[in-house]
Design a protein around this motif. Structure first.
Motif, PDB file in Angstrom:
ATOM      1  N   TRP A  95      40.069  42.758  50.788  1.00 44.80           N
ATOM      2  CA  TRP A  95      40.180  41.669  49.064  1.00 44.80           C
ATOM      3  C   TRP A  95      41.739  41.980  49.284  1.00 44.80           C
ATOM      4  CZ3 TRP A  95      36.545  37.988  48.756  1.00 44.80           C
ATOM      5  CH2 TRP A  95      37.071  36.809  47.575  1.00 44.80           C
ATOM      6  N   CYS A 114      31.719  40.162  44.002  1.00 47.57           N
ATOM      7  CA  CYS A 114      31.135  41.288  44.028  1.00 47.57           C
ATOM      8  C   CYS A 114      31.019  42.017  45.365  1.00 47.57           C
ATOM      9  CB  CYS A 114      30.233  41.693  42.895  1.00 47.57           C
ATOM     10  SG  CYS A 114      30.266  41.248  41.399  1.00 47.57           S
ATOM     11  N   LEU A 160      37.853  41.114  41.754  1.00 47.72           N
ATOM     12  CA  LEU A 160      37.346  41.616  43.082  1.00 47.72           C
ATOM     13  C   LEU A 160      36.823  42.714  41.975  1.00 47.72           C
ATOM     14  CD1 LEU A 160      35.244  42.323  45.425  1.00 47.72           C
ATOM     15  CD2 LEU A 160      36.819  43.407  46.419  1.00 47.72           C
ATOM     16  N   TRP A 178      30.169  38.991  48.013  1.00 47.07           N
ATOM     17  CA  TRP A 178      31.439  39.345  49.702  1.00 47.07           C
ATOM     18  C   TRP A 178      30.786  40.538  50.503  1.00 47.07           C
ATOM     19  CZ3 TRP A 178      35.625  42.304  50.912  1.00 47.07           C
ATOM     20  CH2 TRP A 178      36.048  41.914  52.333  1.00 47.07           C
TER      21      TRP A 178
END
Length: 195
Positions: A95, A114, A160, A178
């Motif tokens: 990410w 998250c 995130l 996620w």
């Protein structure tokens, strides 16, 4: 940069491989390494020779293109905790490497995203996978200075969050998960106390 190198390669010899590299480089501000390298390389987790080879094989299968879910039923001593925290750490890494992670993974920009570690009880959630994840990130040069730790949460510059919780926690209502790990999923209960 990786993008400049890929463009130069494509200009020299336009071909499918060079074009694919150029397109891939556009998606990343840092092109991610494969999961096995992430585990073993001293720049990342530095765990060469410390993780069961079969766990590395499983991680490669889980991270293969097109895989969106994995359900594992592994026995005692099989390396479940290692597999779980490394899976979460690799997700955090991917990410943060992405130029626009929301677009890359089809998420709505600005939504709370998250990575979740969920277990049957608060103590179990915190002591097993979560503590291993924290220790792994603390030892990793790549993650140095890239997150802020709050109570059972890690916050990253991209927005995130990594969250540690348990099955009765209400913190998971609302955010978009996620990537996550359900530890002891066979013991999780619903609102009617059913497994």
């Amino acid at each position: 940069t990786p993008l400049e190198a890929a463009v130069m390669e494509y200009r020299k010899r336009p071909n499918d491989r060079a074009y694919a590299a150029m397109r891939a480089a556009q998606r990343w501000h840092e092109i991610p390494v494969p999961v096995r390298q992430f585990v073993e390389d001293p720049r990342y987790l530095a765990l060469a020779g410390k993780i069961y080879p079969r766990i590395l094989d499983l991680l490669e299968l889980i991270e293969a293109d097109g895989v969106t879910e994995a359900y594992l039923n592994l026995g005692k001593g099989a390396g479940k905790t290692s597999l779980a925290w490394i899976f979460l750490a690799y997700g955090l890494y991917l990410w943060e490497c992405a130029r626009d992670p929301y677009a890359l993974w089809g998420m709505i920009p600005g939504d709370k995203i998250c990575v979740v570690n969920l277990s049957t009880g608060r103590q179990n959630a915190k002591t097993l996978i979560w503590n291993s994840l924290l220790k792994g990130l603390e030892r990793s040069p790549w993650f140095a200075g890239k997150y802020r730790e709050a109570a059972l949460t890690l916050e990253f510059p991209s927005g995130l969050e990594a969250i540690c919780g348990h099955s009765s926690a209400k913190a998971f209502e609302g955010p978009n998960v996620w990537r996550g790990v359900l530890d002891e999923a066979n013991k999780l209960k619903d609102d009617h106390d059913r497994v």
